[in-house]
Structure formats: structure tokens, C-alpha cells
Design a protein around this motif. Structure first.
Motif, PDB file in Angstrom:
ATOM      1  N   VAL A   1       0.871  -1.182   0.000  1.00 34.74           N
ATOM      2  CA  VAL A   1       0.000   0.000   0.000  1.00 34.74           C
ATOM      3  C   VAL A   1       0.907   1.231   0.000  1.00 34.74           C
ATOM      4  CG1 VAL A   1      -1.877   1.195   1.206  1.00 34.74           C
ATOM      5  CG2 VAL A   1      -1.683  -1.294   1.393  1.00 34.74           C
TER       6      VAL A   1
ATOM      7  N   ALA B   1      -2.234  -9.335  -1.581  1.00 33.37           N
ATOM      8  CA  ALA B   1      -2.078  -7.881  -1.685  1.00 33.37           C
ATOM      9  C   ALA B   1      -3.438  -7.204  -1.794  1.00 33.37           C
ATOM     10  CB  ALA B   1      -1.208  -7.547  -2.895  1.00 33.37           C
ATOM     11  N   ARG B   2      -4.355  -7.809  -2.574  1.00 32.21           N
ATOM     12  CA  ARG B   2      -5.687  -7.222  -2.737  1.00 32.21           C
ATOM     13  C   ARG B   2      -6.426  -7.173  -1.402  1.00 32.21           C
ATOM     14  NH1 ARG B   2     -10.046  -8.601  -6.164  1.00 32.21           N
ATOM     15  NH2 ARG B   2      -9.721 -10.789  -5.633  1.00 32.21           N
TER      16      ARG B   2
ATOM     17  N   ARG C   1      -5.028  -4.362   0.784  1.00 36.82           N
ATOM     18  CA  ARG C   1      -5.499  -3.047   0.315  1.00 36.82           C
ATOM     19  C   ARG C   1      -6.970  -2.837   0.637  1.00 36.82           C
ATOM     20  NH1 ARG C   1      -3.000  -4.317  -4.939  1.00 36.82           N
ATOM     21  NH2 ARG C   1      -0.780  -3.945  -4.599  1.00 36.82           N
TER      22      ARG C   1
ATOM     23  N   HIS D   1      -7.148  -1.934   4.306  1.00 33.33           N
ATOM     24  CA  HIS D   1      -6.550  -0.619   4.513  1.00 33.33           C
ATOM     25  C   HIS D   1      -7.497   0.462   3.995  1.00 33.33           C
ATOM     26  CE1 HIS D   1      -3.597   2.689   4.204  1.00 33.33           C
ATOM     27  NE2 HIS D   1      -3.011   2.069   5.211  1.00 33.33           N
ATOM     28  N   ASP D   2      -8.092   0.244   2.835  1.00 30.35           N
ATOM     29  CA  ASP D   2      -9.058   1.195   2.275  1.00 30.35           C
ATOM     30  C   ASP D   2     -10.262   1.381   3.185  1.00 30.35           C
ATOM     31  OD1 ASP D   2      -7.709   1.735   0.028  1.00 30.35           O
ATOM     32  OD2 ASP D   2      -9.290   1.107  -1.350  1.00 30.35           O
TER      33      ASP D   2
ATOM     34  N   ALA E   1      -6.087   6.217   1.636  1.00 27.05           N
ATOM     35  CA  ALA E   1      -5.659   5.022   0.918  1.00 27.05           C
ATOM     36  C   ALA E   1      -5.990   5.087  -0.568  1.00 27.05           C
ATOM     37  CB  ALA E   1      -6.323   3.799   1.536  1.00 27.05           C
ATOM     38  N   THR E   2      -5.272   4.249  -1.313  1.00 23.03           N
ATOM     39  CA  THR E   2      -5.562   4.132  -2.743  1.00 23.03           C
ATOM     40  C   THR E   2      -6.539   2.996  -2.953  1.00 23.03           C
ATOM     41  OG1 THR E   2      -3.693   2.661  -2.889  1.00 23.03           O
ATOM     42  CG2 THR E   2      -3.326   4.935  -3.549  1.00 23.03           C
ATOM     43  N   ARG E   3      -7.241   2.989  -4.063  1.00 23.38           N
ATOM     44  CA  ARG E   3      -8.113   1.864  -4.368  1.00 23.38           C
ATOM     45  C   ARG E   3      -7.239   0.698  -4.804  1.00 23.38           C
ATOM     46  NH1 ARG E   3     -12.348   2.685  -1.790  1.00 23.38           N
ATOM     47  NH2 ARG E   3     -13.014   0.759  -2.781  1.00 23.38           N
ATOM     48  N   PRO E   4      -7.654  -0.536  -4.523  1.00 28.05           N
ATOM     49  CA  PRO E   4      -6.845  -1.677  -4.945  1.00 28.05           C
ATOM     50  C   PRO E   4      -6.690  -1.701  -6.464  1.00 28.05           C
ATOM     51  CG  PRO E   4      -8.678  -2.351  -3.542  1.00 28.05           C
ATOM     52  CD  PRO E   4      -8.886  -0.917  -3.850  1.00 28.05           C
ATOM     53  N   SER E   5      -5.478  -2.056  -6.910  1.00 31.74           N
ATOM     54  CA  SER E   5      -5.286  -2.140  -8.351  1.00 31.74           C
ATOM     55  C   SER E   5      -5.955  -3.397  -8.864  1.00 31.74           C
ATOM     56  CB  SER E   5      -3.793  -2.188  -8.679  1.00 31.74           C
ATOM     57  OG  SER E   5      -3.324  -3.491  -8.470  1.00 31.74           O
TER      58      SER E   5
END
Ligand code: ADP
Ligand code: ASP
Ligand code: MG
Length: 476
Positions: free
Chosen positions: A241, A450-451, A454, A457-458, A465-469
Motif C-alpha cells: 500500500v 495484496a488485494r 489493500r 486498509h481502504d 488510501a488508494t483503491r486496490p489495483s
């Protein structure tokens, strides 16, 4: 006079620039100072590869690897002491020769025991303590390299040895005390120790943090400063993240949970010796020394957060013992865990369905085949009678943990965690909640690791936070 233990990790000792920063940090600390150093980044991994190569019979390849390390270390030494190209450090040469000799014997035997491996791995920390001490001396600090083999007394569990605290504390005071009184700055090797008989051991991967905490406790230090390459413990692994933020404060309990579940920034055992004596541990950035970092204290002041950080650990396997007849067998779970212990397999997570029809345990993936075989042998009768249906293995698996003191007594946290995962259609394979209620941990397929981090965390740090890629790949 105050005493400060400063530990510098692998990247903090790996380049002339890093060592320059280290020297200025050390010079800026008043009072008695004890430095603990890791091997330079990548060295321990290279030594493990060399030991494995020698064990497989390729002693030449292994020796060549040590010669490469030796050249790197020589170059680093020359740069940090600003020496001419032909100046070499006798201590470094001797270390490399000894390590090559060890690898040759391993190569002859075609067997690398854990004991031999520890002796080989010690090269990394011993070499960096020579280099860092020389660098400090070149800058007017009266530093001396000190091998922790003369201080940290351990049992003989090679590769993951446990310190014998009272003896270690006594030796730390008798070895380091006089040096400090004489105004010297000891540069102690992290990670390694020795049995009472003087045989070299290691305390487990990443354990230089542990060495620092042990020495801080032994010397009743005022502070234990862990210098690394990030500005503290962050709300998630910054490689997963990128928008993760450093946490100003963590309780000992939160830090222990986070490191246990994979936050590599701190070794899981490192907080214990300090917590017992109430010594504050701070995680700081060698490359941004004025950043506030993270302070780990007895009780963190509530900051209104629920989940403070999300962490994860991959490379695991989920082993399930399943069968309708299990509920009738007394002591069944105990038998399963006896076998796990006998196989020397560490269990990271356990969950048992209340129907008692299955027990799920999460273990390192590279130990699961051995454990499955042993369990099938132990349960041969039950399997034949179909009391136990199967011992199943799923891999690769990752454990993800959401950690925070604020979770305690806050309703609906689990719903938010699993709601966030559900919206992204991430399948949860098993769940456990620590009775301390400061973590919720669960298993997902490693491909979703990883998803999943994220997503959590989101959910709890949405403003930052960033949106999951879409790919969910790990950025390193
Ligand atoms: P050192 O060699 O200094 O001990 P490590 O590589 O062992 O450093 O630990 C620092 C690394 O831990 C960081 O570079 C980061 O990638 C990783 N890390 C994993 N989780 C976290 C987290 N929650 N906060 C900070 N760093 C983390
Ligand atoms: N050098 C050791 C390792 O890589 C110990 C440490 O860095 O803390 O595991
Ligand atoms: Mg580390």
C-alpha cells in the motif's frame, strides 16, 4: 548518564552514504551509546544460498559467492574509512577465510547442518561490525567491534536460538560496561549468539532487532532506537500500500501482533525484553532521521482508530484434519499439536469449527508435506475407520491480520473487514480472532494477499488510501 542502544538494519549499513548517515546519527546522541548492526542488505540471503550450494556439493560456487561478498565488503570498508584502494581490513580477510573454510568442509560432507549454517551466517554481522566501527573511528568516535557470541548466551536451537536471559544480561554488563565507562562505543553484531560452550548460533531471521532489545534490557537503557529504511511502523507494508502512513504510537501488544503477522519492520520477539522493563522502543528512518517515526510504549494513547494497521504473511499452507468421527475422540486436538511439535513445525494460526468436525492449522508451506505425512501416520487407525476423513492441504496461502487496540469492544469491526473483502469477491479460507481482541486474522489464497491488505486498509483508512489495483500485484 543516559544509555541509548541504536540498531541499524541491513540497508542502513550497506552503502557509504548510509554509513555516513549512521555516523552522524550516532554523533548526535549524547551519553553512552551501544550500536547493534545487521549484515549488509542481501548478505544473509547470499550466505544462505552459499551454504545450500556447499551442502549440495558445490563448494567452489559457494566459495566464489563469499569472495564476491568479500570484495563488496572491502570496497565498502575502503570508501568509509576513505582509504587508498589497496588498504584492506585484516579482520575482514580473516572472517572471509574462515567462512570459506567452513564452506569447504560442508562441501566435503555434502551436508549443511543448522549448526554449520549458523557459523557461516555469522560472517554477515561480524563483517559489518568491523566496517561500521572503522567508519566511526575514522570520524573520531572511539568505536570497537564486538562479537555478540561473547555476550548473547543461547540454547542450541540453531537457526532460531533462544537467549538465556540472566547469563546474557550478566555478560552484557561485564563486557559492555567497562567499554562504556572507558568512553568507547561498542559496535555489536546483531542476530548471532553462542551456546554456553561457545558454539555460534543465530536468533532467527530479522533478529538483530531482538539483539538490540536484549542489550537495551541488559543495560537498563533509556531508549532502544531501531533505525531502518522507512519512517516507522506504517498502517500497512508500503510495498503493498504505497499510501500507507507511519503510525506515531503503538502499544507493545499491537507491535507484537503486527510483527508476528508479517510486518517485517520489527522482529516479533524484539519488544518483549523492552516491555518487561518499560524501555521505549522507537522505529526511525536512517535516511530521514528527523522524521518522528513510531514510538512503542506500554499503553498507546487511544487515537480514535479502530484498525491501526493491516499486515500479511505469505508462503504458508492451510492443513485441515477433517472427519465426522473426530468429535468423539478425547484429546484429539492435543494429539494433532503433539505431532506438530514433534515435527518442529511452527503453527501461525489455528481454527476449529464448533462442530469439532475439523481442525485447521496454518503452517509455513515448506513444512506442510512433512507434517501431513506425520499426521497421516499418527492417524492411520482413525483414517482406516473413517473417523478422520482426510488430511487436506491448501497452498500457497497468506494470513492477513487487521490489528488495533481500538478494536477491543468496538462492535461491527469483523463485519467491516469481511464486508470489504466480500465486495471485492476475495474468498476467505479460514478465520481466527485472538482472544485479546486486538486482531482479526484470516487466510486467503496467496494470489489474493495484496488485494486483501489493500481492501482492509481502504476500509479503515479510506481518506488516505488508494483503491486496490485490478491486478492486485505486489509492488516491491
Ligand atoms: P532492516 O534491515 O532495517 O531491519 P527490514 O527490511 O527488516 O529492515 O524491515 C523494514 C522493511 O519492512 C520496510 O522496508 C518495509 O518494506 C517492510 N514492512 C513491512 N510491513 C511494514 C509496516 N507495516 N511498516 C513499515 N515497514 C514495513
Ligand atoms: N542479517 C539477519 C537477517 O537478514 C538479521 C537481521 O538483519 O536482522 O535475517
Ligand atoms: Mg529487519
Amino acid at each position: 548518564m543516559s544509555t541509548t542502544v541504536l540498531k541499524f538494519g541491513g540497508t542502513s549499513v550497506a552503502t557509504p552514504e548510509a554509513i555516513e548517515r549512521l555516523a552522524s546519527i550516532v554523533s548526535g546522541v549524547a551519553g553512552d551509546r551501544v550500536i547493534v548492526v545487521s549484515a549488509t542488505a542481501g548478505t544473509t540471503n547470499a550466505l544462505i544460498a552459499a551454504a545450500n550450494a556447499a551442502g549440495a556439493g558445490d563448494a567452489e560456487g559457494a566459495e566464489a559467492a563469499v569472495e564476491r561478498l568479500q570484495r563488496e565488503h572491502d570496497l565498502l570498508y575502503q570508501k568509509v574509512v576513505r582509504a587508498k584502494v589497496d588498504v584492506v581490513c585484516a579482520g575482514l580477510q580473516e572472517l572471509a577465510e574462515r567462512t570459506k573454510a567452513l564452506l569447504r568442509s560442508v562441501g566435503l560432507l555434502r551436508e549443511c547442518s543448522r549448526r554449520s549454517r549458523d557459523a557461516i551466517l555469522a560472517y554477515g554481522e561480524l563483517a559489518s561490525s568491523e566496517i561500521v566501527a572503522a567508519a566511526l573511528r575514522a570520524r573520531g568516535v572511539e568505536a570497537e567491534p564486538v562479537a555478540a557470541t561473547g555476550i548473547v548466551v543461547t540454547d542450541d536451537a540453531f537457526g532460531n536460538a533462544a537467549p538465556v536471559f540472566d547469563e546474557t544480561y550478566a555478560r552484557a554488563t561485564s563486557v559492555l560496561g567497562p567499554m562504556l565507562r572507558a568512553g568507547q562505543v561498542p559496535v555489536v553484531t546483531g542476530f548471532i549468539g553462542a551456546t554456553r560452550d561457545g558454539v555460534t548460533t543465530t536468533l532467527g531471521r530479522g533478529a538483530s532487532d531482538y539483539t538490540a532489545a536484549i542489550l537495551a534490557a541488559a543495560l537498563r537503557a533509556d531508549e532502544c532506537l531501531i533505525y531502518t529504511d522507512v519512517s516507522g511502523v506504517m498502517s500497512a507494508d508500503p510495498r503493498i500500500v504505497p499510501s500507507a502512513k507511519p503510525l506515531p504510537q503503538l502499544s507493545y501488544a499491537e507491535a507484537a501482533e503486527l510483527s508476528y503477522f508479517g510486518a517485517k519492520v520489527l522482529h516479533p520477539r524484539a519488544v518483549l525484553p523492552a516491555v518487561e522493563l518499560g524501555i521505549p522502543v522507537r522505529i526511525l528512518n536512517t535516511f530521514a532521521a528527523s522524521d518522528a517515526g513510531t514510538t512503542i510504549v506500554g499503553e498507546a494513547v487511544p487515537d480514535g482508530s479502530v484498525v491501526k494497521a493491516t499486515t500479511s504473511l505469505g508462503g504458508l499452507a492451510l492443513l485441515t484434519v477433517q472427519g465426522a468421527g473426530m468429535s468423539g475422540i478425547p484429546g484429539f486436538a492435543a494429539k494433532v499439536f503433539d505431532t506438530t511439535a514433534a515435527q518442529d513445525v511452527s503453527v501461525l494460526m489455528i481454527s476449529q469449527a464448533s462442530s469439532e468436525n475439523s481442525i485447521c492449522i496454518v503452517v509455513p508451506a515448506d513444512t506442510v508435506d512433512r507434517l501431513k505425512d506425520a499426521l497421516e501416520r499418527m492417524l492411520a487407525k482413525e483414517l482406516a475407520h473413517h473417523d478422520v476423513e482426510r488430511v487436506a492441504v491448501e497452498r500457497p496461502i497468506a494470513v492477513v491480520a487487521a490489528v488495533g487496540d481500538g478494536m477491543r469492544g468496538t462492535p461491527g469491526v469483523a463485519a467491516r473487514v469481511f464486508g470489504a473483502l466480500g465486495r471485492l469477491r476475495i474468498n476467505v479460507v479460514a478465520i481466527a480472532q485472538g482472544s485479546s481482541e486486538l486482531n482479526i486474522s484470516f487466510c486467503v489464497a496467496e494470489a489474493d494477499q495484496a488485494r486483501a491488505v489493500r481492501a482492509i486498509h481502504d476500509e479503515f483508512h479510506s481518506s488516505s488510501a488508494t483503491r486496490p489495483s485490478a491486478s492486485g500485484t505486489l509492488v516491491s
